[in-house]
Write an enzyme that holds these catalytic residues in place. Sequence first.
Site, PDB file in Angstrom:
ATOM      1  CD  GLU A 145      -0.109   0.531   0.402  1.00 26.62           C
ATOM      2  OE1 GLU A 145      -0.368   0.565   1.613  1.00 26.62           O
ATOM      3  OE2 GLU A 145       0.910   1.063  -0.082  1.00 26.62           O
ATOM      4  N   GLY A 146      -0.687  -4.627   1.655  1.00 25.91           N
ATOM      5  CA  GLY A 146      -1.254  -5.689   2.471  1.00 25.91           C
ATOM      6  C   GLY A 146      -1.657  -6.899   1.661  1.00 25.91           C
TER       7      GLY A 146
END
Length: 607
Positions: A458-459
């Site tokens: 997620e990043g």
Amino acid sequence: MSLRPTIDFLLNDWLSVERLNQRERFADHSRETFDAVLDTCERIAREKYAPFNRLVDTQEPHFDGEKVVLPQATHDAQKAYAESGMLSAAQDYEVGGMQLPYTVEAAANAFFAMASVSIGSGMLSVGNANLLMAHGSDLQKQVFALNEFSGRWSGTMCLSEPQAGSSLSDVATRAVPDGADFEGDPLGPRYRLKGHKMWISAGEHELTENIVHLVLAKIPDEHGKLVPGVKGISLFIVPKKLVDTDGQLTGERNDVALAGLNHKCGWRGTTNTLLNFGEGKYPVRGSSGAIGYLVGQPGKGLQCMFHMMNEARIGVGMAATMLGMAGYHASLDYAKNRPQGRPMGAGGKDAAAPQVRIIEHADVKRMLLAQKSYAEGALALELYCARLVDEQHTGAPAAADDARLLLEVLTPIAKSWPSEWCLEANSLAIQVHGGYGYTRDFPVEQYWRDNRLNMIHEGTHGIQGMDLLGRKVLMENGKGLALLAGRVNATIERAIQIPELAAHANALGKALQDVGATTKAAWATANPTEALANAVPYLQAFGHTVLAWISLDVALAAHAAEDSPARTGRLAAARFFFHYELPKIGAWLQVVRTRDLTCADLAEDAF
């Protein structure tokens, strides 16, 4: 050692979560109902998840030529979780929910993340359904979201592509209208999708009757070309199996095919897939192309998907936190029972003296206290963010807007800080175990492997750092940063009145000033290349300052409690963080403040 006393303290003594029951949405709840939810989740996690954490690590998902095979334990855990009602816990009574505060839901889910993050507990399905409740049509909510909340179906988020990775502007999956009547489909404007999606967690399995994929794709223009950038991205519901308007399976398989399973160093119990959409392996109604239903407006898909992405980022932060907590508990138990070495006296070590347990060595205590401060601090941060979610949804308008903006600023920290420092906690847990830490005789090596994913999931830190320094602290003329500073200063004002905490308060005040001054210095030239060259050190310093604030605020609640070993431990964890961790921010802020371009300017051939 049990997680429950820490959860109870943070919820009740620190966050005073029972006060939420004064709000209309939560009026039916009480401390007793909250405790009952925690009791149930703690029991299911203990019985259905924890005993099988090693099993799902060694018996990875595999494709038998027709379907993905998972251990029976995973099926049993999924069923128990769905039957508990936790998938829809925060939803309205009218749709089968409990109207449970998200703060309590997050705390309850912590038990599952600690017991076996690899088995999972529906994070993506809940996020998928929540997105549809916010942005879907009434029928999309009824058909797709409610079936996910019930556990009958599960959900995914399909963003990344093999050639694009985190660069969503380079998404190449295409969506074209499916027939002249495409806009008239009751499930939403109907399109045919073709493309490839990579790193799709839970993208193929037999755990549920159906899988609801939320897919980012671009609709070509009138010349058949894809619009460059992220503004042309749309969002589509693409079910694995087609359904009717009553939510019943039609018997048709959609054109979504498993291209392969990714085998990661950790989270091995969760299927991770490469999916092909629309390649023709499963033709639908005589032609290739996966049928998908548009969510919201064309070209507005990324705004919708951010609803799910932000939830997922906080969920990843909680997963990282609880893996750190699991390693801490395991290494604490080991240290209390492992005899090794002898104490140092005035004349040196007495070889004839009996061995001592390793917890009696100062350096082992250092490693244990570091883990405690990282994991318990991160858990407090995640629950504080969950409390902001409740405030955003049920607070008075001004308070709700403040909570929204604080969440914007804190979300990069909630995702990234635990994924870095609770991974460090897992590394220390291995170190406490010594040579045994590298073996599979003890669980700590698996915790580290499972947690290593979360720094990327997620990043990455780079993405979160640029989001924080490049957008979040600047948005709405810096109002979010000012709000956070106000909360921090309120804690400082309380703590400075207590002699035992006054030095911590002063140190936090200095750190807050340094972060504020560095933020201005980074943007002094208004050149994004210079400002963002050291976004990750900024993220690290900002995160440490936030965690120092959280630790001090928790210490205030601990200081007010009756004397006990738990009170002593919580105050010691805060003292450790202020003495050993907060001083690190100076080096991080220095390169940001001076807009140091050592890394950015180095020529490729110099590496």
